[in-house]
Design an enzyme around this catalytic site. Structure first.
Site, PDB file in Angstrom:
ATOM      1  N   HIS A 279     -29.852 -65.271 -37.404  1.00  0.00           N
ATOM      2  CA  HIS A 279     -31.260 -65.106 -37.818  1.00  0.00           C
ATOM      3  C   HIS A 279     -31.383 -63.976 -38.862  1.00  0.00           C
ATOM      4  CE1 HIS A 279     -35.558 -64.273 -37.306  1.00  0.00           C
ATOM      5  NE2 HIS A 279     -35.681 -65.217 -36.413  1.00  0.00           N
TER       6      HIS A 279
ATOM      7  N   GLU B 183     -32.426 -68.314 -42.320  1.00  0.00           N
ATOM      8  CA  GLU B 183     -31.616 -68.348 -41.104  1.00  0.00           C
ATOM      9  C   GLU B 183     -30.694 -69.570 -41.060  1.00  0.00           C
ATOM     10  OE1 GLU B 183     -34.461 -68.061 -37.874  1.00  0.00           O
ATOM     11  OE2 GLU B 183     -35.788 -66.947 -39.220  1.00  0.00           O
TER      12      GLU B 183
HETATM   13  O1  TA6 Z   1     -37.008 -67.853 -36.798  1.00  0.00           O
HETATM   14  C1  TA6 Z   1     -38.397 -67.804 -36.887  1.00  0.00           C
HETATM   15  C2  TA6 Z   1     -38.950 -67.372 -35.547  1.00  0.00           C
HETATM   16  O2  TA6 Z   1     -38.694 -68.331 -34.559  1.00  0.00           O
HETATM   17  C3  TA6 Z   1     -40.435 -67.091 -35.721  1.00  0.00           C
HETATM   18  O3  TA6 Z   1     -41.223 -68.060 -35.087  1.00  0.00           O
HETATM   19  C4  TA6 Z   1     -40.604 -65.692 -35.124  1.00  0.00           C
HETATM   20  O4  TA6 Z   1     -40.925 -65.778 -33.768  1.00  0.00           O
HETATM   21  C5  TA6 Z   1     -39.219 -65.104 -35.389  1.00  0.00           C
HETATM   22  O5  TA6 Z   1     -38.323 -66.158 -35.109  1.00  0.00           O
HETATM   23  C6  TA6 Z   1     -38.901 -63.836 -34.646  1.00  0.00           C
HETATM   24  O6  TA6 Z   1     -38.733 -64.095 -33.285  1.00  0.00           O
HETATM   25  P1  TA6 Z   1     -38.531 -62.821 -32.321  1.00  0.00           P
HETATM   26  O7  TA6 Z   1     -38.332 -63.379 -30.947  1.00  0.00           O
HETATM   27  O8  TA6 Z   1     -37.314 -62.089 -32.820  1.00  0.00           O
HETATM   28  O9  TA6 Z   1     -39.767 -61.985 -32.488  1.00  0.00           O
END
Ligand code: TA6
Length: 286
Positions: free
Chosen positions: A158, A260
């Protein structure tokens, strides 16, 4: 812990977190075994490629906001109530298996996550993360199904990237690609390069393409190449969501973009009994 590198300084900070500061002829990196998490990667010109929130937690049991969190063994919300978003891997200390210098001047770090460290319903899984720091940053996450049943896996590297200002950037490589918009649950076609002027939370589907982050205020482009992944997530929380996140500064949405490397949505992987699957990325500045 088998550390055989003259290019790595090991330190402990922020409570009992262990950090590995890697210096090569062409780059520096900062990595912690907490989540097998890369926090910083600077190229030969000392450009910091990754972004970490000023408000990030560095506390066991809480995810670090920025760098390259490992979302595993599921991406997003769990289908099981009261489970953490994006899985367990990013909030567990991985075992340090190897830290060594390679003949070509790169440094290799290998971390492992044993099933015994996971909640009982995931203990048939395990993973290894191989990180190679050199002219580029390479990450290879191998997931093992150690059971006799097939298992579904979703996952993400991510990556949070540092940008001069969100208004200055575009992402290329995903043109003519269908994406699932997580904000409204619909699918759309990406006709042109991606620019950001609102909250964006998209899963681009059926794409193995290398993405390029172009920042008009920077002298380099960033390339994110991948393998073992046919989905790419692009995310910026924009104003309202940034304000809702405790570990994210209200104005920090200006200076980051997530691109990501994932197995998400229709790109979920079915791990057959006693088999493994690999997802990998390579980040380079050009
Ligand atoms: O990858 C995008 C996502 O799924 C968004 O929806 C947002 O929630 C982000 O990840 C961050 O997630 P986190 O659990 O690290 O706050």
């Amino acid at each position: 812990m088998n550390i055989q590198s003259k290019n790595v300084i090991v330190s402990f900070d922020k409570g009992d977190m262990q950090f590995f500061e890697v210096k090569t002829a062409n780059s520096t990196a900062l990595i912690t075994n907490y989540g097998a998490h890369v926090l910083s990667f600077k190229d030969a010109q000392n450009h910091e490629v990754l972004w970490v929130s000023e408000e990030s937690y560095f506390e066991k049991g809480k995810p670090i906001r920025g760098g390259i969190p490992v979302c595993w063994p599921y991406f997003g919300a769990s289908i099981v109530a009261n489970e953490p978003a994006h899985g367990y891997a990013r909030i567990i200390d991985w075992e340090v298996e190897e830290v060594c210098d390679l003949a070509n001047g790169e440094v290799k770090l290998v971390f492992s996550l044993r099933g015994s460290k996971l909640p009982v319903n995931y203990q048939m899984l395990s993973a290894t993360m191989e990180i190679i720091v050199g002219k580029t940053l390479k990450m290879k996450l191998t997931s093992y199904n150690n059971s006799t049943k097939e298992l579904k896996l979703t996952q993400a590297l991510h990556s949070y990237f540092n940008v001069s200002d969100i208004a200055n950037i575009k992402v290329t490589g995903l043109e003519n690609t269908t994406y699932f918009n997580s904000l409204d649950g619909s699918e759309y076609l990406q006709n042109s390069e991606i620019t950001i002027n609102e909250e964006v939370d998209r899963v681009y589907l059926n794409t193995d393409k290398t993405c390029t982050l172009v920042d008009s205020a920077k002298t380099y482009k960033l390339e994110i190449a991948k393998s073992g992944s046919l989905s790419t997530v692009v995310w910026n929380p924009w104003i309202a969501k940034a304000q809702r996140m405790v570990d994210f500064g209200d104005e920090e949405y200006h200076n980051m973009i997530c691109i990501e490397t994932t197995n998400a949505k229709s790109d979920a992987r079915i791990l057959m009994a006693n088999s493994n699957t690999v997802i990998a990325l390579e980040i380079s500045t050009k």
